[in-house]
Design a protein around this motif. Structure first.
Motif, PDB file in Angstrom:
ATOM      1  N   LEU A   1      -9.341  30.188 -21.188  1.00  0.00           N
ATOM      2  CA  LEU A   1      -9.923  29.884 -22.494  1.00  0.00           C
ATOM      3  C   LEU A   1      -9.288  28.617 -23.053  1.00  0.00           C
ATOM      4  O   LEU A   1      -8.136  28.311 -22.729  1.00  0.00           O
ATOM      5  CB  LEU A   1      -9.664  31.034 -23.488  1.00  0.00           C
ATOM      6  N   PRO A   2      -9.974  27.884 -23.935  1.00  0.00           N
ATOM      7  CA  PRO A   2      -9.384  26.697 -24.546  1.00  0.00           C
ATOM      8  C   PRO A   2      -8.426  27.092 -25.674  1.00  0.00           C
ATOM      9  O   PRO A   2      -8.709  26.874 -26.849  1.00  0.00           O
ATOM     10  CB  PRO A   2     -10.599  25.916 -25.057  1.00  0.00           C
ATOM     11  N   SER A   3      -7.280  27.688 -25.301  1.00  0.00           N
ATOM     12  CA  SER A   3      -6.316  28.167 -26.285  1.00  0.00           C
ATOM     13  C   SER A   3      -4.984  28.423 -25.595  1.00  0.00           C
ATOM     14  O   SER A   3      -4.941  28.785 -24.411  1.00  0.00           O
ATOM     15  CB  SER A   3      -6.833  29.468 -26.910  1.00  0.00           C
ATOM     16  N   LEU A   4      -3.898  28.286 -26.355  1.00  0.00           N
ATOM     17  CA  LEU A   4      -2.580  28.638 -25.821  1.00  0.00           C
ATOM     18  C   LEU A   4      -2.478  30.128 -25.537  1.00  0.00           C
ATOM     19  O   LEU A   4      -1.590  30.563 -24.801  1.00  0.00           O
ATOM     20  CB  LEU A   4      -1.484  28.206 -26.802  1.00  0.00           C
ATOM     21  N   LEU A   5      -3.389  30.911 -26.096  1.00  0.00           N
ATOM     22  CA  LEU A   5      -3.417  32.355 -25.851  1.00  0.00           C
ATOM     23  C   LEU A   5      -4.216  32.708 -24.601  1.00  0.00           C
ATOM     24  O   LEU A   5      -4.205  33.860 -24.163  1.00  0.00           O
ATOM     25  CB  LEU A   5      -3.998  33.086 -27.064  1.00  0.00           C
ATOM     26  N   GLY A   6      -4.911  31.734 -24.027  1.00  0.00           N
ATOM     27  CA  GLY A   6      -5.684  31.981 -22.810  1.00  0.00           C
ATOM     28  C   GLY A   6      -4.768  32.297 -21.638  1.00  0.00           C
ATOM     29  O   GLY A   6      -3.633  31.820 -21.548  1.00  0.00           O
ATOM     30  N   THR A   7      -5.270  33.106 -20.722  1.00  0.00           N
ATOM     31  CA  THR A   7      -4.512  33.476 -19.520  1.00  0.00           C
ATOM     32  C   THR A   7      -4.377  32.260 -18.603  1.00  0.00           C
ATOM     33  O   THR A   7      -5.354  31.542 -18.366  1.00  0.00           O
ATOM     34  CB  THR A   7      -5.236  34.609 -18.765  1.00  0.00           C
TER      35      THR A   7
ATOM     36  N   TRP B   1      -9.119  20.487 -25.723  1.00  0.00           N
ATOM     37  CA  TRP B   1      -9.154  21.136 -24.415  1.00  0.00           C
ATOM     38  C   TRP B   1     -10.409  20.699 -23.662  1.00  0.00           C
ATOM     39  O   TRP B   1     -11.473  20.520 -24.250  1.00  0.00           O
ATOM     40  CB  TRP B   1      -9.195  22.658 -24.573  1.00  0.00           C
ATOM     41  N   TRP B   2     -10.270  20.573 -22.338  1.00  0.00           N
ATOM     42  CA  TRP B   2     -11.387  20.219 -21.468  1.00  0.00           C
ATOM     43  C   TRP B   2     -11.486  21.245 -20.347  1.00  0.00           C
ATOM     44  O   TRP B   2     -10.470  21.652 -19.775  1.00  0.00           O
ATOM     45  CB  TRP B   2     -11.185  18.832 -20.860  1.00  0.00           C
ATOM     46  N   ASN B   3     -12.713  21.653 -20.040  1.00  0.00           N
ATOM     47  CA  ASN B   3     -12.960  22.546 -18.908  1.00  0.00           C
ATOM     48  C   ASN B   3     -13.115  21.666 -17.664  1.00  0.00           C
ATOM     49  O   ASN B   3     -14.013  20.824 -17.607  1.00  0.00           O
ATOM     50  CB  ASN B   3     -14.223  23.377 -19.151  1.00  0.00           C
ATOM     51  N   VAL B   4     -12.216  21.853 -16.685  1.00  0.00           N
ATOM     52  CA  VAL B   4     -12.152  20.955 -15.530  1.00  0.00           C
ATOM     53  C   VAL B   4     -12.354  21.737 -14.232  1.00  0.00           C
ATOM     54  O   VAL B   4     -11.728  22.778 -14.020  1.00  0.00           O
ATOM     55  CB  VAL B   4     -10.793  20.215 -15.477  1.00  0.00           C
ATOM     56  N   ASN B   5     -13.220  21.205 -13.375  1.00  0.00           N
ATOM     57  CA  ASN B   5     -13.369  21.701 -12.012  1.00  0.00           C
ATOM     58  C   ASN B   5     -12.482  20.806 -11.146  1.00  0.00           C
ATOM     59  O   ASN B   5     -12.869  19.697 -10.782  1.00  0.00           O
ATOM     60  CB  ASN B   5     -14.830  21.626 -11.564  1.00  0.00           C
ATOM     61  N   TYR B   6     -11.267  21.286 -10.822  1.00  0.00           N
ATOM     62  CA  TYR B   6     -10.322  20.494 -10.038  1.00  0.00           C
ATOM     63  C   TYR B   6     -10.742  20.477  -8.572  1.00  0.00           C
ATOM     64  O   TYR B   6     -11.368  21.421  -8.079  1.00  0.00           O
ATOM     65  CB  TYR B   6      -8.899  21.051 -10.200  1.00  0.00           C
ATOM     66  N   ASP B   7     -10.390  19.396  -7.872  1.00  0.00           N
ATOM     67  CA  ASP B   7     -10.770  19.254  -6.470  1.00  0.00           C
ATOM     68  C   ASP B   7     -10.133  20.318  -5.584  1.00  0.00           C
ATOM     69  O   ASP B   7     -10.644  20.622  -4.517  1.00  0.00           O
ATOM     70  CB  ASP B   7     -10.401  17.860  -5.951  1.00  0.00           C
ATOM     71  N   SER B   8      -9.010  20.862  -6.012  1.00  0.00           N
ATOM     72  CA  SER B   8      -8.370  21.958  -5.271  1.00  0.00           C
ATOM     73  C   SER B   8      -7.610  22.825  -6.272  1.00  0.00           C
ATOM     74  O   SER B   8      -7.262  22.371  -7.357  1.00  0.00           O
ATOM     75  CB  SER B   8      -7.410  21.411  -4.206  1.00  0.00           C
ATOM     76  N   GLY B   9      -7.391  24.068  -5.919  1.00  0.00           N
ATOM     77  CA  GLY B   9      -6.646  24.976  -6.795  1.00  0.00           C
ATOM     78  C   GLY B   9      -7.496  25.517  -7.929  1.00  0.00           C
ATOM     79  O   GLY B   9      -8.727  25.482  -7.895  1.00  0.00           O
TER      80      GLY B   9
END
Length: 168
Positions: free
Chosen positions: A17-23, A48-56
């Protein structure tokens, strides 16, 4: 979406989640690349940005530790022959700079007394012609083999040693 790179000196948290409380779903090390899927969202005094990282792990990361990456707009293609003057490489396109994804067909044409052998560098194999995809700067070498037979008179037979003399 835009491409970004992790600039955090320590591993960057990726959250659900876009929060410091997100897992925390995982960590991304410095230099990791990714594609923006969504955002920005302001929460907990961070963007906060939702990112699809190339790995991981993929998920939400804080903007402070992401930097937009601008991909090169064109790539160069260098062709050479080996040995020198053994032939030429013809291209389907003679552009100096190629847009990403451009397909370029290379044809190796041997000079007299040479035959095409294989490609090396930014292409491989012995298929001729060959098509390369411009997804980065490339340097391709066409390798040729001489078909000229050895010149007569260049071979010298070994000198035989005389018979040993017998001693009486």
């Amino acid at each position: 979406g835009d491409r970004v790179q992790v600039t955090s000196p320590t591993d960057l948290n990726v959250r659900d989640l876009p929060s410091l409380l997100g897992t925390i779903l995982g960590l991304q090390p410095f230099g990791t690349l990714g594609t923006i899927l969504g955002g920005s969202v302001l929460a907990d005094n961070y963007f906060w940005w939702n990112v699809n990282y190339d790995s991981g792990a993929d998920g939400w990361s804080v903007e402070d530790w992401l930097e937009k990456v601008v991909a090169p707009t064109t790539y160069t293609l260098t062709t050479t022959v080996s040995p020198a003057n053994a032939g030429v490489v013809n291209r389907s396109s003679t552009l100096v700079n190629y847009p990403p994804g451009t397909l370029v067909t290379l044809t190796a044409v041997p000079a007299a007394n040479y035959t095409f052998s294989n490609w090396s560098g930014g292409a491989s194999g012995s298929v001729n012609p060959i098509t390369v995809t411009m997804d980065g700067n490339k340097s391709v070498t066409a390798n040729f083999t001489s078909t000229t037979p050895p010149q007569p008179g260049t071979w010298v037979p070994p000198v035989s040693s005389p018979e040993p003399s017998s001693r009486c």
